[in-house]
Design a protein around this motif. Structure first.
Motif, mmCIF file in Angstrom:
data_model
loop_
_atom_site.group_PDB
_atom_site.id
_atom_site.type_symbol
_atom_site.label_atom_id
_atom_site.label_comp_id
_atom_site.label_asym_id
_atom_site.label_seq_id
_atom_site.Cartn_x
_atom_site.Cartn_y
_atom_site.Cartn_z
ATOM 1 N N LEU A 1 36.909 32.763 20.477
ATOM 2 C CA LEU A 1 37.914 33.819 20.691
ATOM 3 C C LEU A 1 38.361 33.899 22.157
ATOM 4 N N LYS A 2 37.900 32.947 22.980
ATOM 5 C CA LYS A 2 38.265 32.892 24.408
ATOM 6 C C LYS A 2 37.892 34.161 25.166
ATOM 7 N N HIS A 3 36.737 34.741 24.829
ATOM 8 C CA HIS A 3 36.278 35.882 25.618
ATOM 9 C C HIS A 3 35.602 35.370 26.869
ATOM 10 N N ARG A 4 36.242 35.617 28.021
ATOM 11 C CA ARG A 4 35.776 35.042 29.285
ATOM 12 C C ARG A 4 35.665 36.110 30.354
ATOM 13 N N GLU A 5 34.866 37.140 30.098
ATOM 14 C CA GLU A 5 34.771 38.249 31.042
ATOM 15 C C GLU A 5 33.880 37.885 32.228
ATOM 16 N N PHE A 6 34.523 37.568 33.340
ATOM 17 C CA PHE A 6 33.800 37.283 34.587
ATOM 18 C C PHE A 6 34.020 38.489 35.491
ATOM 19 N N VAL A 7 32.990 39.314 35.648
ATOM 20 C CA VAL A 7 33.164 40.598 36.348
ATOM 21 C C VAL A 7 32.119 40.748 37.454
ATOM 22 N N LEU A 8 32.619 40.918 38.673
ATOM 23 C CA LEU A 8 31.724 41.045 39.828
ATOM 24 C C LEU A 8 31.156 42.461 39.912
ATOM 25 N N THR A 9 29.904 42.545 40.341
ATOM 26 C CA THR A 9 29.281 43.843 40.603
ATOM 27 C C THR A 9 29.595 44.239 42.038
ATOM 28 N N LYS A 10 30.168 45.420 42.222
ATOM 29 C CA LYS A 10 30.467 45.954 43.558
ATOM 30 C C LYS A 10 29.415 46.986 43.900
ATOM 31 N N LEU A 11 28.833 46.885 45.081
ATOM 32 C CA LEU A 11 27.802 47.853 45.470
ATOM 33 C C LEU A 11 28.408 49.091 46.131
ATOM 34 N N TYR A 12 29.569 48.920 46.768
ATOM 35 C CA TYR A 12 30.301 50.051 47.372
ATOM 36 C C TYR A 12 31.721 49.584 47.707
ATOM 37 N N PRO A 13 32.626 50.506 48.102
ATOM 38 C CA PRO A 13 34.031 50.117 48.323
ATOM 39 C C PRO A 13 34.193 49.102 49.459
ATOM 40 N N SER A 14 35.230 48.281 49.365
ATOM 41 C CA SER A 14 35.547 47.324 50.420
ATOM 42 C C SER A 14 36.100 48.071 51.627
ATOM 43 N N ALA A 15 36.083 47.395 52.777
ATOM 44 C CA ALA A 15 36.557 48.024 54.028
ATOM 45 C C ALA A 15 38.067 48.267 53.971
ATOM 46 N N PRO B 1 32.845 33.195 30.741
ATOM 47 C CA PRO B 1 33.489 31.880 30.826
ATOM 48 C C PRO B 1 32.489 30.737 30.956
ATOM 49 N N ILE B 2 31.332 30.996 31.586
ATOM 50 C CA ILE B 2 30.435 29.895 31.950
ATOM 51 C C ILE B 2 29.336 29.678 30.918
#
Lengths: 101, 384
Positions: free
Chosen positions: B370-384, B310-311
């Motif tokens: 084409l409105k490709h706006r893949e904003f994807v966070l990297t997770k290091l491990y599962p949330s609590a 997106p950015i």
């Protein structure tokens, strides 16, 4: 200059890459990317664009060289002019204890 | 070659090539409000994502770095942050405010979503007026940061599209530019080359530590990545092993030396070429590069990865004639002429140089159209 039908990353590599669909019994020319070295190979099987062709006879267990570096090893003998891919080579780093089939 | 671009000089002196008013949800449950504002107010852009709740430790730190980095990106003129609770929304807004750009934070608790949307919209009206009144200026091309990541690679990537990016990178660095690259796992088999290229011993050790940590993580799972690396698409494109894929991958940096090794989401210090520890998944890596300040991304592909962000504009380069033929709506630069040696490497590096300048000056790339706006966070491990 569609004269060359495969390209080789570095002199001394054991494989080249088909830049056109190659047909069996076709005699094709290839060239190294940087330098003047040329190759002429008798193609032994169908090799689609982007697939590797063996530039020499390779023994089972032999290291496969591309970019002047090891990209894997042969899991069966490979003849000059045959396709080189997952059916006859495997990673040295990953899958080391498996058959690679 | 042209060496000026018509860009936005931000309050902190950084150069942007787009002018977004970014609507940043802090957490998954605030996506709805962010998207609502985007739908109502012309000129705003929401970046919905799946996380931001109950993250902790290093994973939470990376979350804040990524969200603050996204808002701080020079392609962003102003930002609105919305979260369920005030604390994390304010923390992200304060981080972005350090760049000097306008930013406001909102929270939904004790307000309800509808009232929050109204407040955000009123703020967004002012932000869009501000953003669209900014004037572009002629600045040095080399003052922007460019990131590199390839995807759906095949043997044409290592033969051509990655090498074109590599030759461009060498030239851009000679002109004092800044370049980011990463893809830790996809260096497996070529990590020794990256290690050799790092200028400083401490960075070499840091790089090898990050590389080995990931290799250990794979081993701890009792598996290897055979089966997912190379991917099905890579194998269909003629790539046989991770080593072959990695050696093709690093063609993107040409023969350049590497100035530093950064961990996930770390900001580069100084110009030059910087390695960043990232996933090799395209959207995760590009999201991290954008958070670290990249304003244009170069994406060589073989079989045709269609990712956007997106950015930042994501420029697609391919040398695979079949991909050019069947996926033309995704491809910005057709380099298939390098495969049959119709044109040489320098020719295509120059074409890419011009393509980036054109993009920086405002022309949309295919992924934007084409409105490709893949904003994807990297997770290091599962949330609590």
């Amino acid at each position: 200059m569609a004269f060359y039908k495969f390209l080789v990353h570095k002199e001394g590599d054991s494989v080249g890459i088909a830049t056109d669909d190659l047909q069996p019994h076709e005699k094709v020319k290839g060239k190294v990317l940087e330098g003047e070295e040329e190759y002429e190979i008798n193609v032994l099987m169908e090799i689609p664009l982007g697939y590797k062709i063996s530039l020499k006879d390779i023994e089972e267990g032999e290291e496969i060289i591309e970019y002047g570096e090891k990209i894997g090893k042969a899991i069966k003998p490979i003849k000059k002019g045959e396709m080189v891919h997952v059916h006859n080579i495997k990673s040295i780093i990953w899958g080391g204890n498996k058959d690679g089939e | 070659m042209e060496n000026k671009i018509f860009g936005y000089v931000r309050e902190n002196g950084k150069i942007g090539v787009r002018n977004h008013v970014l609507i940043i949800p802090v957490d998954d449950i605030s996506n709805s409000a962010a998207v609502a504002v985007e739908n109502i107010i012309h000129g705003t852009l929401a970046i919905p994502h799946h996380y931001g709740r109950l993250q902790f430790g290093k994973d939470l730190e990376l979350f804040f770095k990524t969200m603050i980095g996204a808002g701080s990106n020079p392609n962003v003129a102003a930002a609105i942050v919305v979260g369920i609770e005030p604390k994390w929304a304010n923390k992200i807004a304060q981080g972005i405010a350090e760049t000097g750009k306008p930013v406001e934070a909102f929270y939904i608790e004790k307000n309800g979503e509808l009232k929050t949307i109204e407040k955000m919209c009123r703020s967004a009206v002012r932000m869009v007026e501000h953003a669209t009144s900014l004037k572009k200026e002629w600045v040095n091309f080399s003052d922007i940061t460019i990131s590199l990541k390839c995807g759906e690679s095949d043997t044409t990537s290592g033969l051509a599209s990655n090498r074109i990016v590599g030759r461009f990178t060498e030239k851009f660095l000679q002109n004092n530019g800044t370049v980011l690259f990463g893809e830790t796992t996809e260096l497996t088999g070529a990590e020794h080359i990256v290690a050799q290229r790092l200028k400083k011993e401490e960075d070499r050790n840091k790089f090898l530590k990050m590389f080995n940590e990931y290799q250990e993580l794979i081993k701890e799972q009792g598996v290897d990545l055979l089966g997912s690396q190379p991917t099905e698409g890579n194998i269909a494109g003629g790539l046989s092993t991770i080593e072959e894929k990695a050696l093709g991958n690093i063609q993107k940096i040409g023969n350049a030396k590497i100035d530093s090794a950064l961990d996930y989401g770390e900001q580069p210090v100084g110009k030059g070429l910087h390695f960043m520890n990232t996933s090799s998944a395209a959207a995760e890596a590009v999201t991290l590069f954008a958070a670290a300040g990249a304003v244009v991304h170069l994406f060589p592909t073989g079989q045709g990865n269609i990712i956007g962000n997106p950015i930042i504009p994501v420029i697609k380069i391919t040398a695979n004639p079949n991909t050019v033929k069947y996926m033309s709506e995704h491809i910005d630069l057709d380099a298939s002429g390098l495969l049959n040696l119709r044109e040489n490497l320098d020719h295509y590096a120059d074409c890419l140089w011009n393509k980036i300048i054109e993009t920086a000056n405002g022309k949309f790339v295919k992924a934007e159209i084409l409105k490709h706006r893949e904003f994807v966070l990297t997770k290091l491990y599962p949330s609590a």
